[in-house]
Write an enzyme that holds these catalytic residues in place. Structure first.
Site, PDB file in Angstrom:
ATOM      1  N   ASN A 141      27.898  18.342  -0.573  1.00  0.00           N
ATOM      2  CA  ASN A 141      27.519  17.331  -1.570  1.00  0.00           C
ATOM      3  C   ASN A 141      26.040  17.477  -1.900  1.00  0.00           C
ATOM      4  O   ASN A 141      25.356  18.345  -1.354  1.00  0.00           O
ATOM      5  CB  ASN A 141      27.866  15.920  -1.075  1.00  0.00           C
ATOM      6  CG  ASN A 141      27.091  15.552   0.172  1.00  0.00           C
ATOM      7  OD1 ASN A 141      25.875  15.420   0.139  1.00  0.00           O
ATOM      8  ND2 ASN A 141      27.798  15.422   1.297  1.00  0.00           N
ATOM      9  N   LYS A 201      32.662  -0.842   8.736  1.00  0.00           N
ATOM     10  CA  LYS A 201      32.039   0.129   9.661  1.00  0.00           C
ATOM     11  C   LYS A 201      31.481  -0.539  10.914  1.00  0.00           C
ATOM     12  O   LYS A 201      31.126   0.140  11.864  1.00  0.00           O
ATOM     13  CB  LYS A 201      30.907   0.867   8.947  1.00  0.00           C
ATOM     14  CG  LYS A 201      31.331   1.586   7.672  1.00  0.00           C
ATOM     15  CD  LYS A 201      31.446   3.064   7.906  1.00  0.00           C
ATOM     16  CE  LYS A 201      31.721   3.804   6.609  1.00  0.00           C
ATOM     17  NZ  LYS A 201      31.881   5.233   6.826  1.00  0.00           N
ATOM     18  N   ASP A 225      34.424   9.404  11.787  1.00  0.00           N
ATOM     19  CA  ASP A 225      33.429   8.526  11.147  1.00  0.00           C
ATOM     20  C   ASP A 225      32.354   8.229  12.196  1.00  0.00           C
ATOM     21  O   ASP A 225      32.571   7.455  13.145  1.00  0.00           O
ATOM     22  CB  ASP A 225      34.104   7.238  10.658  1.00  0.00           C
ATOM     23  CG  ASP A 225      33.165   6.444   9.766  1.00  0.00           C
ATOM     24  OD1 ASP A 225      31.964   6.328  10.103  1.00  0.00           O
ATOM     25  OD2 ASP A 225      33.619   5.950   8.717  1.00  0.00           O
TER      26      ASP A 225
HETATM   27  O1  PMT Z   1      19.545  12.843   0.808  1.00  0.00           O
HETATM   28  P1  PMT Z   1      18.926  12.309  -0.468  1.00  0.00           P
HETATM   29  O2  PMT Z   1      19.011  13.299  -1.596  1.00  0.00           O
HETATM   30  O3  PMT Z   1      17.557  11.749  -0.232  1.00  0.00           O
HETATM   31  O4  PMT Z   1      19.844  11.074  -0.936  1.00  0.00           O
HETATM   32  C1  PMT Z   1      19.885   9.917  -0.165  1.00  0.00           C
HETATM   33  C2  PMT Z   1      21.333   9.399  -0.015  1.00  0.00           C
HETATM   34  C3  PMT Z   1      21.868   8.979  -1.356  1.00  0.00           C
HETATM   35  C4  PMT Z   1      22.228  10.479   0.591  1.00  0.00           C
HETATM   36  C5  PMT Z   1      21.236   8.172   0.981  1.00  0.00           C
HETATM   37  O5  PMT Z   1      20.421   7.197   0.429  1.00  0.00           O
HETATM   38  C6  PMT Z   1      22.636   7.591   1.250  1.00  0.00           C
HETATM   39  O6  PMT Z   1      23.167   6.781   0.525  1.00  0.00           O
HETATM   40  N1  PMT Z   1      23.261   8.043   2.368  1.00  0.00           N
HETATM   41  C7  PMT Z   1      24.645   7.716   2.722  1.00  0.00           C
HETATM   42  C8  PMT Z   1      25.579   8.625   1.981  1.00  0.00           C
HETATM   43  C9  PMT Z   1      27.042   8.383   2.269  1.00  0.00           C
HETATM   44  O7  PMT Z   1      27.735   9.279   2.655  1.00  0.00           O
HETATM   45  O8  PMT Z   1      27.473   7.177   2.126  1.00  0.00           O
HETATM   46  P2  PMT Z   1      29.011   6.682   2.339  1.00  0.00           P
HETATM   47  O9  PMT Z   1      29.085   5.418   1.598  1.00  0.00           O
HETATM   48  O10 PMT Z   1      29.988   7.760   2.015  1.00  0.00           O
HETATM   49  O11 PMT Z   1      29.090   6.449   3.913  1.00  0.00           O
HETATM   50  C10 PMT Z   1      28.799   5.180   4.487  1.00  0.00           C
HETATM   51  C11 PMT Z   1      28.093   5.353   5.801  1.00  0.00           C
HETATM   52  O12 PMT Z   1      28.940   5.987   6.753  1.00  0.00           O
HETATM   53  C12 PMT Z   1      26.819   6.212   5.740  1.00  0.00           C
HETATM   54  O13 PMT Z   1      25.883   5.625   6.599  1.00  0.00           O
HETATM   55  C13 PMT Z   1      27.288   7.552   6.281  1.00  0.00           C
HETATM   56  O14 PMT Z   1      26.220   8.257   6.933  1.00  0.00           O
HETATM   57  C14 PMT Z   1      28.329   7.118   7.301  1.00  0.00           C
HETATM   58  N2  PMT Z   1      29.407   8.106   7.540  1.00  0.00           N
HETATM   59  C15 PMT Z   1      30.281   8.426   6.559  1.00  0.00           C
HETATM   60  C16 PMT Z   1      31.327   9.282   6.819  1.00  0.00           C
HETATM   61  C17 PMT Z   1      31.465   9.814   8.118  1.00  0.00           C
HETATM   62  N3  PMT Z   1      32.446  10.638   8.401  1.00  0.00           N
HETATM   63  N4  PMT Z   1      30.587   9.475   9.060  1.00  0.00           N
HETATM   64  C18 PMT Z   1      29.558   8.628   8.798  1.00  0.00           C
HETATM   65  O15 PMT Z   1      28.748   8.340   9.696  1.00  0.00           O
END
Ligand code: PMT
Length: 440
Positions: A238, A371, A334
């Site tokens: 991504n 979460k 996750d």
């Molecule tokens: O890296 P940059 O270019 O600076 O951009 C920053 C960002 C947009 C990546 C950052 O600000 C951000 O939003 N990060 C989280 C991205 C994400 O994957 O979000 P999500 O909504 O899909 O996941 C929710 C949360 O679960 C996040 O904290 C993620 O780290 C966590 N997660 C998700 C899936 C997984 N399998 N394990 C996780 O820990």
């Protein structure tokens, strides 16, 4: 390298031949090079060639009476400014990760208190094996630095990631570590020192004091994307650049915390004063996070791939006559949810992120509950906002008791503000807990 002493541990792999050139080139740069060969290494290069090129005895045996009385394995590692392990075979890395000391090479590494640089070399299947990934994650947390491996053809005839780095690359990585180590060490200090478990420079940040709102705390941060391989050359990824997560790690270090940053593939330099663990897949990230716990604060800013291919093809997927291949995906662990749902060992403050393209507050609030995080930092990552990869971010900090919407700020400012709020939160919670205990 001039005037520096390098202890080169030569492992048993075909790439051991490159060590002969390394010895010559490091000596040309003014370094003293002493070498230890494992038993397997002696199948590839002889102690005689190593001794002739280094103009030092070649050390091979742990219980070598002559060398033990003259030098001794403890002195051997203590007198070095840098220990280089090359080729770092899967077996040597496994021993290092588990603290096994059953021969001279593994014993001097364990007895060492100086920076260690490993140049891994192995077949790509061994390199990608979960056991090796776990060992690498542990070693990175322990402060071991890595150079390579590179992608290319291998001695076994296969192609992939696992070729040892070239001598030039090892020389530049070694020089960089020696420079950093000299800068981090106070001028008056000359004797052997215990190096902090840190891949970065341990000196205080630009003007920042060594004490701050997070002094004595361990902050764990994830950042960047994960890459999920489809075959040896393709992956699902991504657009995360890692900037936001790296900024959070740097801000926490600036406030005095010991920081572990678990980073997916990014183009960013490791933040100073931060132990950075580089990973590729969600499962690697999970293992590295697990190895780095316990922490006082855990911040999950990484854009972790929710899915990976059910099977990774060993050969590059060919364009066939049957049309495009069908991908079958399976769910990744996750990481945030697993850590947040831990009983014992759960960090007192767990902060997740939510990257949304709709109503960030509404969707982020749902993630807070699903979460099990204490806070969710929600951002709208619709392409026109330029959040992925950009230098600014506009976030909503969602807590169980309300939402705070911050204006558009630089990612550095978001990070500092977030870490200051986190520091205050953990201090207040700790104070309240001790007051409650006092009242009982
Ligand atoms: O890296 P940059 O270019 O600076 O951009 C920053 C960002 C947009 C990546 C950052 O600000 C951000 O939003 N990060 C989280 C991205 C994400 O994957 O979000 P999500 O909504 O899909 O996941 C929710 C949360 O679960 C996040 O904290 C993620 O780290 C966590 N997660 C998700 C899936 C997984 N399998 N394990 C996780 O820990």
């Amino acid at each position: 390298m001039h005037g520096k002493s390098i202890l080169l541990i030569i492992g048993g792999g075909i790439a051991a031949y490159k060590c002969l050139d390394f010895i010559r080139r490091a000596r040309e740069r003014g370094a003293k090079v002493r070498c230890v060969l494992t038993r397997a290494a002696q199948e590839f290069v002889t102690p005689l060639s190593v001794a002739v090129l280094s103009e030092e005895p070649a050390f091979t045996e742990l219980f070598d009476l002559k060398n033990e009385t003259e030098i001794g394995h403890i002195r051997l590692s203590r007198e070095a400014d840098l220990i280089i392990v090359a080729p770092a075979t899967a077996n040597l890395l496994a021993k290092m990760a588990h603290g096994i000391a059953d021969d001279l090479a593994s014993t001097v590494i364990l007895a060492g208190d100086k920076p260690v640089l490993a140049a891994p070399a192995m077949n790509w299947r061994m390199w990608t094996h979960p056991a090796t990934r776990r060992n690498l994650a542990q070693l990175a947390v322990d402060g071991v630095r890595f150079v390579g491996p590179n992608e290319g053809g291998m001695a076994c005839g296969e192609w992939g990631v696992g070729r040892m780095a070239e001598v030039d690359e090892i020389i530049s990585a070694a020089s960089a570590i020696l420079r950093e180590d000299a800068a981090a060490r106070p001028a008056h200090q000359s004797g052997p020192t215990l190096r902090s478990k840190c891949t970065g420079d341990t000196a205080p940040q630009d003007g920042a004091s060594s004490s701050g709102a997070l002094t004595g705390r361990h902050v764990l941060v994830t950042a960047g994307p994960t890459y999920e391989p489809l075959d040896p050359v393709r992956f699902i990824g991504n657009r995360s650049s890692g900037k936001q997560g790296y900024a959070i790690a740097a801000a926490a270090a600036r406030l005095g915390a010991r920081v572990t940053l678990v980073a997916g593939p990014t183009a960013l330099p490791d933040p100073k004063g931060v132990a950075t663990v580089h990973v590729e897949t969600a499962r690697d990230m999970f293992d590295a996070v697990d190895a780095a716990l316990p922490a006082d604060i855990a911040v999950f800013a990484a854009a972790v791939a929710d899915w990976r291919a059910a099977a990774v093809e060993a050969e590059k997927i060919k364009k066939g006559e049957d049309g495009p291949p069908q991908l079958r995906l399976v769910e990744n662990p996750d990481i945030l949810k697993t850590v947040a749902s831990r009983g014992a060992g759960r960090p007192p403050l767990v902060i997740g992120f939510a990257a949304e393209t709709g109503n960030a507050v509404a969707l982020g609030s749902k993630k807070l509950a699903s979460k099990g995080a204490d806070w969710i930092v929600a951002n709208d990552v619709s392409p026109e906002r330029g959040i992925f990869g950009g230098d600014h971010n506009e976030v909503h900090v969602i807590r169980r008791d309300g939402v705070e919407s911050w204006p558009s700020l630089s990612k550095d400012d978001v990070a500092l503000r977030l870490m200051r709020a986190a520091a205050e939160h953990v201090s207040t919670s700790q104070r309240n807990a001790s007051q409650r205990e006092g009242n009982l």
